[in-house]
Design an enzyme around this catalytic site. Structure first.
Site, PDB file in Angstrom:
ATOM      1  N   LYS A 233       0.983  -1.294   0.138  1.00 55.76           N
ATOM      2  CA  LYS A 233       0.154  -0.021  -0.086  1.00 55.76           C
ATOM      3  C   LYS A 233       0.863   1.164  -0.026  1.00 55.76           C
ATOM      4  O   LYS A 233       0.612   2.080  -0.880  1.00 55.76           O
ATOM      5  CB  LYS A 233      -0.899   0.021   1.200  1.00 55.76           C
ATOM      6  CG  LYS A 233      -2.001   1.025   1.289  1.00 55.76           C
ATOM      7  CD  LYS A 233      -1.289   2.361   2.016  1.00 55.76           C
ATOM      8  CE  LYS A 233      -2.278   3.573   1.870  1.00 55.76           C
ATOM      9  NZ  LYS A 233      -1.723   4.543   2.520  1.00 55.76           N
ATOM     10  N   ASP A 252      -6.091   1.484   0.530  1.00 58.51           N
ATOM     11  CA  ASP A 252      -6.310   1.939   1.899  1.00 58.51           C
ATOM     12  C   ASP A 252      -7.633   1.601   2.399  1.00 58.51           C
ATOM     13  O   ASP A 252      -8.439   0.987   1.798  1.00 58.51           O
ATOM     14  CB  ASP A 252      -5.991   3.525   1.869  1.00 58.51           C
ATOM     15  CG  ASP A 252      -6.986   4.206   1.082  1.00 58.51           C
ATOM     16  OD1 ASP A 252      -8.073   4.322   1.692  1.00 58.51           O
ATOM     17  OD2 ASP A 252      -6.719   4.644   0.023  1.00 58.51           O
TER      18      ASP A 252
END
Length: 303
Positions: A233, A252
């Site tokens: 991420k 996210d």
DNA sequence: GCCCAGGAAGGGG
DNA sequence: CCCCTTCATGGG
């Protein structure tokens, strides 16, 4: 001091406040000190400022830049000619209308684009971007920004400009020579050793975020995870907000919520598979633009 | 007090 | 490879 203005008619849609306060970059400060507090539509009329390290092909020396948006102009003051620098940092070279036109016509995207029309992606300096997103783990936007401000004030150079002093983000060496405890004192928590170790890797020449230039997107993401505190991420955020991989879609908490609520068929289990599915759903090449609009729209309370 | 925030590392199955 | 726990810190 140099100063000037960029006429936005030649640039296309632009919203400075949304661009700088949407949680993509943590490297700008609002001069009135009310970053993230009072949001207003289109521009907002606030002065924003930052210290920018040399950018290859754009500016040879470290620069202080101040900028504000008034109607259809971008006024700036700087230690240098800030036009190429602002064009670089705020992606004024993107054809935003063309990018949005190339995006699939999905109801959620349409609403997000309408709400923050003119918001652009940023092109942050790579090392500072890397560190700021290492700090972003399990942390609120305003506090991520506070951490970067604290590191600049404590460990970065102080630069004089127009009768004031501005704090530059620390260089890799300046961060690497600090102890874990010194970083914890700035409220970095468990991210302190991650930041210190990653700074050391860059300072020692072991690896650099810009090494990924020219790589295929997924190879670039894999490469960045070698930095301590960087998973898939965070790697996607650095690729998207600094290294020109506009297809990157960071998964996210907000975008995962959006997938669950709007595109459940894109939840393919693992990060790579889900990322690939939502990237395709958002049109591929510029999927990161769609992701960033959705992130900001949902976080601000839209649905 | 409890819960959460732009997650990642380290361990075990 | 996937699943689980742990990791600080401040604000609601």
């Amino acid at each position: 001091m140099e100063s000037g203005a960029i006429q936005l008619a030649s640039v296309g849609p632009f919203d400075l406040q949304a661009t700088v306060e949407s949680g993509q970059t943590y490297l700008w400060d609002r001069a009135d000190g009310n970053m993230y507090e009072t949001m207003s539509a289109h521009g907002g009329d606030h002065w924003y400022e930052t210290v920018v390290p040399p950018v290859e092909g754009v500016s040879d020396e470290r620069a202080v830049v101040r900028v504000r948006q008034t109607d259809d102009r971008l006024e700036w003051e700087s230690t240098t000619d800030a036009v190429p620098l602002l064009t670089h940092l705020l992606r004024l070279d993107d054809d935003l209308d063309a990018i949005l036109d190339a995006t699939p016509d999905l109801p959620l995207l349409r609403r997000a684009y309408e709400a923050y029309r003119g918001m652009r992606l940023v092109r942050d300096p790579p090392f500072a971007c890397l560190v700021s997103f290492i700090c972003s783990a399990q942390m609120r936007v305003s506090r991520i920004h506070a951490m970067q401000t604290a590191m600049a004030a404590s460990f970065g150079d102080s630069v004089a400009f127009d009768g004031r002093r501005y704090d530059a983000f620390p260089t890799p060496a300046q961060l690497a020579e600090r102890t874990e405890d010194e970083l914890r004192d700035l409220s970095l928590g468990y991210r302190a050793p991650y930041v210190r170790r990653t700074a050391e890797m860059v300072a020692e020449g072991e690896a650099d975020p810009t090494d990924v230039r020219g790589m295929a997107y997924e190879d670039a993401r894999e490469y960045l995870t070698r930095f301590v505190g960087v998973g898939e991420k965070v790697a996607d955020c650095v690729l998207l907000f600094s290294l020109d991989f506009l297809e990157a879609v960071p998964l996210d908490t907000w975008i995962r919520t959006a997938i669950a609520d709007y595109y459940p068929e894109c939840d393919a289990g693992g990060y790579a598979e889900t990322s690939r599915a939502i990237r395709d759903r958002f049109g591929g090449e510029y999927a990161g633009y769609a992701q960033t609009y959705v992130f900001y729209y949902l976080r601000a309370g839209g649905e």
